[in-house]
Design a protein around this motif. Structure first.
Motif, PDB file in Angstrom:
ATOM      1  N   GLY A 135       0.808  -1.205   0.000  1.00 57.77           N
ATOM      2  CA  GLY A 135       0.000   0.000   0.000  1.00 57.77           C
ATOM      3  C   GLY A 135       0.833   1.241   0.000  1.00 57.77           C
ATOM      4  N   GLY A 148      -3.686   0.136  -3.607  1.00 61.21           N
ATOM      5  CA  GLY A 148      -2.401  -0.518  -3.835  1.00 61.21           C
ATOM      6  C   GLY A 148      -1.392   0.464  -4.369  1.00 61.21           C
ATOM      7  N   SER A 182      -8.146  -7.143  -0.834  1.00 57.34           N
ATOM      8  CA  SER A 182      -7.196  -6.566   0.122  1.00 57.34           C
ATOM      9  C   SER A 182      -6.831  -7.620   1.151  1.00 57.34           C
ATOM     10  N   GLN A 185      -1.528  -5.004   0.984  1.00 57.52           N
ATOM     11  CA  GLN A 185      -1.790  -5.049  -0.451  1.00 57.52           C
ATOM     12  C   GLN A 185      -3.273  -4.846  -0.698  1.00 57.52           C
ATOM     13  N   THR A 186      -3.585  -4.003  -1.648  1.00 56.60           N
ATOM     14  CA  THR A 186      -4.974  -3.743  -2.020  1.00 56.60           C
ATOM     15  C   THR A 186      -5.037  -3.546  -3.515  1.00 56.60           C
ATOM     16  N   HIS A 223      -7.618  -2.568  -6.551  1.00 62.00           N
ATOM     17  CA  HIS A 223      -8.902  -2.050  -7.018  1.00 62.00           C
ATOM     18  C   HIS A 223      -9.055  -2.459  -8.467  1.00 62.00           C
TER      19      HIS A 223
END
Length: 808
Positions: free
Chosen positions: A24, A39, A153, A158-159, A161
């Motif tokens: 992130g 992210g 996520s 860590q994410t 989209h």
């Protein structure tokens, strides 16, 4: 629990840990409910190593890293919707739009779902060499935002989209992700259960059952013996009771009573023993599952490490080949730009993921080799002495020149490619001396010559010999100790392992007042003895045993043995040991060397000491790199001199003056006050011109392998594989190296056979002994070491080498 019912249960190990690459830190996409931490996107630089590879290998599957999904390129094309089930064995793969940043917004990326891991790439073609990020679904949350958008996520680290091309496509992906997550969570839970019986191989189960069955049979045997002991013990006590009923003297009755009591104690002890054996069997049956699981976990970890290193090495080799292919393109070649793009794109792992326009078209032009170098590469990729002089001709010319003056250059190092992993994959945990290495890893010097390089700054000992103050003398000895490491800072190639009986002499009596002799006195473990004496009043001797371990990511080299320096005029005798050398980035990355540890230099005559601390490199430290500090103390422990510097540049010292503190006590001299009293003890000599093309050799190192007349037939200068390598003929050098090693192996087997025969015949056998050194107890350190016995220089003067073995 019966032995036949016991089952060893070992899970597949902990769930895979997704490799970094999606951390992130960037802002989330500007959508409804989409704020918060997004992210990093794809705009950050990649490491050049596929993180998905590490994660996939950790999970025990093929994974989406380089090599693991190479077959994905042949998968059928997805439908018009943009995604579909993959044809490479993955659960699902296809195109999705991933949020990167506010400037570029959503970008089209190729996603692969496999083994509970979701990885993404810029294109399908990129799957062969670079993964942009991987997330482990076992610990991830999947959230649907609207008709086409969803978020994955793992709690903040860590994410992603993501946006699908349609609501139907989004639902297909979410369903596949949820199923993969459930499967990953189940696998994680099963790996933590001690009752998992499926992960243990059939061989391990059989072996475990056989062991427990054997233990059970042994306990049964003990039980039978116990029953017999109890039966005979009862009969013995009955007989003793009958004896007591007879009319016997009182003294006899007393003895019978003692025997009866001891028989009872014996029965009690035997019962306790059999009960303890039964308890041991129960414990073995109870804990065997845990032991088996621990063993299997360690095996899995080792396999994962090997697979991970193999993948990393393949990627590194691929990038290296792409880079090397770019270097041979001429700047003005037709189609040079297009070719440059093709070569550089595949190795663009360290560039921004999104900068499509930043292809390095000009890279070949930047790194084209200059035309005016004295040494040009030939068509066979072997460096030549010049454009019109062959290596052999140049060597003959060098032989003539060395008779007059010391040489200042050697043939440039060729640029040979090598599959590193094919050699190193089976070497983890082994000693470096037992690993058969090609000359591609070597430099054209032997370990005996490297040991002689310690004398590069011999003038420090000359100055120390003139000191009247023993503490000042110790400062110069400490500087000499540090100076021996200055030649290692760029020297990442390993020297040749000397053959048993190999020698190396360095006669600088006329030029510098000293001469030196080294001999390889042991092969396993490798050990070399060194003796140097100077007409300026000092003698240096040492026996160094090299132990080394390859740990996958780095190589540790631990020299064992003491170094002795004796000054003739005063009789001061100093001893010290070497620190640990660590070579980092063995498999992937640029090699670099560090020295770490402490050295205690002791004057055995006066009791003075110097403690040197080699500070290991730390990314987070604000200190200067390669820092060395030291203190010179008298026998009472009082500090007289402080030393400061680096092991690759210089060493300074200043006298420590006691200063009266505010409370009336003595304190050391402050740092800014000590600046004026600092004395430069040692400063590194600059490297020769074009040293980077000559293995980073110093001026002394360039002369060490130069041919000299009259040396012993065992001298390192006469070693054929080393000479061939120096002249750039590496293929021939590798063949010659194998021949020499096989010859040494046969000599060792012959000595072993003679020893066995002598033992059988009862005749005395004389084991191998060094020719010029004698193994005996050192009078100062009380260690068994090899000390020069004399005779070499006399034999050289007479040219009588009849006692030298034939090793080449």
């Amino acid at each position: 629990m019966a032995a036949t019912e016991l089952r060893g249960v070992v899970g597949p190990g902990p769930a895979a840990i997704a490799a970094p690459g999606g951390g992130g830190g960037g802002a989330g996409p500007p959508m409804v409910g989409g704020g918060g931490a997004g992210g990093r996107g794809d705009s950050g630089p990649s490491s050049g190593i596929a993180p998905g590879t590490v994660a996939a290998v950790a999970a025990g599957g093929p994974g989406p890293g380089a090599g693991g999904v190479a077959a994905a390129g042949s998968a059928p094309a997805p439908p018009a919707g943009g995604s579909g089930a993959g044809g490479s064995g993955s659960a699902r793969e296809g195109w999705l739009f991933k949020w990167t940043n506010y400037i570029k917004g959503y970008q089209r990326r190729w996603f692969v779902l496999s083994n509970g891991l979701l990885s993404y790439y810029r294109s399908k073609a990129e799957m062969r060499h670079t993964c942009r990020g991987t997330i482990n679904l076992a610990t991830a949350n999947i959230t649907v935002e609207d008709s086409c958008n969803f978020i994955i996520s793992n709690g903040g680290a860590q994410t992603y989209h993501l946006k699908a091309s349609s609501e139907v496509e989004r639902q297909r992906w979410v369903t596949a992700l949820e199923l993969a997550k459930a499967k990953a969570v189940k696998m994680l839970a099963e790996s933590d259960e001690s009752g998992d019986e499926e992960s243990v191989s059939q061989t391990d189960k059989t072996e475990l059952q056989n062991t427990l069955r054997t233990l059970s049979s042994k306990v049964e045997d003990l039980s039978t013996c116990n029953d017999l002991i109890a039966k005979h013990g009862t009969a013995l006590q009955r007989s003793l009771s009958e004896l007591e009923s007879l009319r016997l003297p009182a003294e006899s009755n007393e003895k019978i009573k003692q025997v009866n009591e001891r028989a009872t104690l014996f029965r009690i002890t035997s019962n306790a023993m059999i009960n303890a054996c039964r308890d041991f069997l129960v414990l073995a049956q109870t804990h065997s599952k845990k032991w088996q699981k621990s063993l299997q976990y360690e095996r899995d970890q080792r396999i994962r490490l090997e697979e991970t290193l193999e993948q990393l090495a393949k990627q590194h080799n691929h990038l290296e080949r792409a880079f090397r292919g770019a270097t041979v393109l001429p700047a003005n070649a037709p189609g040079g730009a297009a070719s440059g793009k093709g070569q550089c794109c595949s190795g663009k792992g360290d560039m921004s993921d999104e900068d499509d326009e930043n292809e390095f078209f000009d890279a070949p032009e930047i790194i084209t080799m200059p035309e005016n170098l004295g040494h040009k590469r030939t068509g066979s990729n072997i460096s030549g002495a010049s454009s019109d002089i062959s290596l052999d001709e140049q060597y003959k010319h060098q032989l003539e020149e060395t008779k007059k003056e010391k040489r200042t250059r050697i043939p440039y190092k060729p640029n040979y490619s090598l599959n590193l992993w094919s050699i190193m994959k089976n070497c983890i945990g082994k000693e470096l001396s037992k690993i058969p290495m090609p000359v591609n890893f070597n430099e054209p010097l032997s370990m005996l010559q490297r040991l002689t390089e310690d004398l590069e700054y011999h003038e420090l000992l000359d100055r120390a010999a003139k000191c009247e103050n023993s503490l000042e003398q110790l400062c110069y000895v400490a500087a000499f100790t540090v100076s021996s490491y200055s030649t290692t800072v760029f020297r990442t190639s390993k020297p040749f392992n000397p053959l048993l009986g190999e020698t190396f002499e360095l006669d600088r009596l006329e030029e510098n007042g000293y001469r030196s002799l080294c001999e390889q006195v042991s092969h396993h473990p490798p050990a070399a003895a060194h003796h140097a004496e100077s007409k300026n009043g000092w003698t240096l001797r040492q026996e160094i045993k090299i132990t080394s371990k390859f740990r996958g990511k780095y190589l540790s080299i631990m020299p064992l043995g003491s170094i002795h320096c004796i000054f003739h005029a005063t009789g001061h005798h100093y001893t010290w040991k070497k620190v640990t050398t660590t070579v980092h980035n063995i498999i992937v990355g640029k090699l670099w060397i560090d020295q770490s540890g402490e050295i205690d230099i002791v004057n055995h005559k006066t009791g003075d000491k110097c403690n040197l601390k080699f500070v290991p490199y730390s990314y987070f430290s604000r200190d200067v790199a390669r820092k060395v500090t030291g203190e010179v103390t008298d026998p009472s422990g009082k500090v007289h001199f402080a030393l400061l510097g680096t092991w690759d540049e210089k060493m300074e010292c200043f006298k420590v003056q006691p200063v009266i503190g505010e409370n009336g006590g003595d304190t050391r001299q402050r740092g800014h006050e000590a600046e004026e009293s600092r004395v430069m003890l040692w400063k590194r000599n600059p490297l020769p011109k074009n040293a980077e093309n000559m293995y980073y050799f110093s001026e002394l190192a360039l002369t060490l392998n130069a041919w000299e007349a009259g040396t012993a037939p065992t001298d390192s200068r006469l070693r054929p594989d080393q000479r061939l390598m120096e002249n750039g003929r590496w293929d021939e050098a590798n063949a010659e190296k194998q021949r020499l090693e096989e010859k040494q192996r046969l000599s060792r087997k012959k000595r072993e056979a003679e020893a066995v025969k002598a033992t059988e015949d009862g005749t005395p056998y004389d084991p191998y002994k060094a020719l010029w050194f004698e193994r005996k107890k050192d009078p100062v350190t009380k260690e068994l070491t090899h000390i020069y016995r004399g005779g070499y220089w006399e034999c050289k003067e007479k040219q009588d080498w009849s006692s030298c073995p034939d090793i080449f």
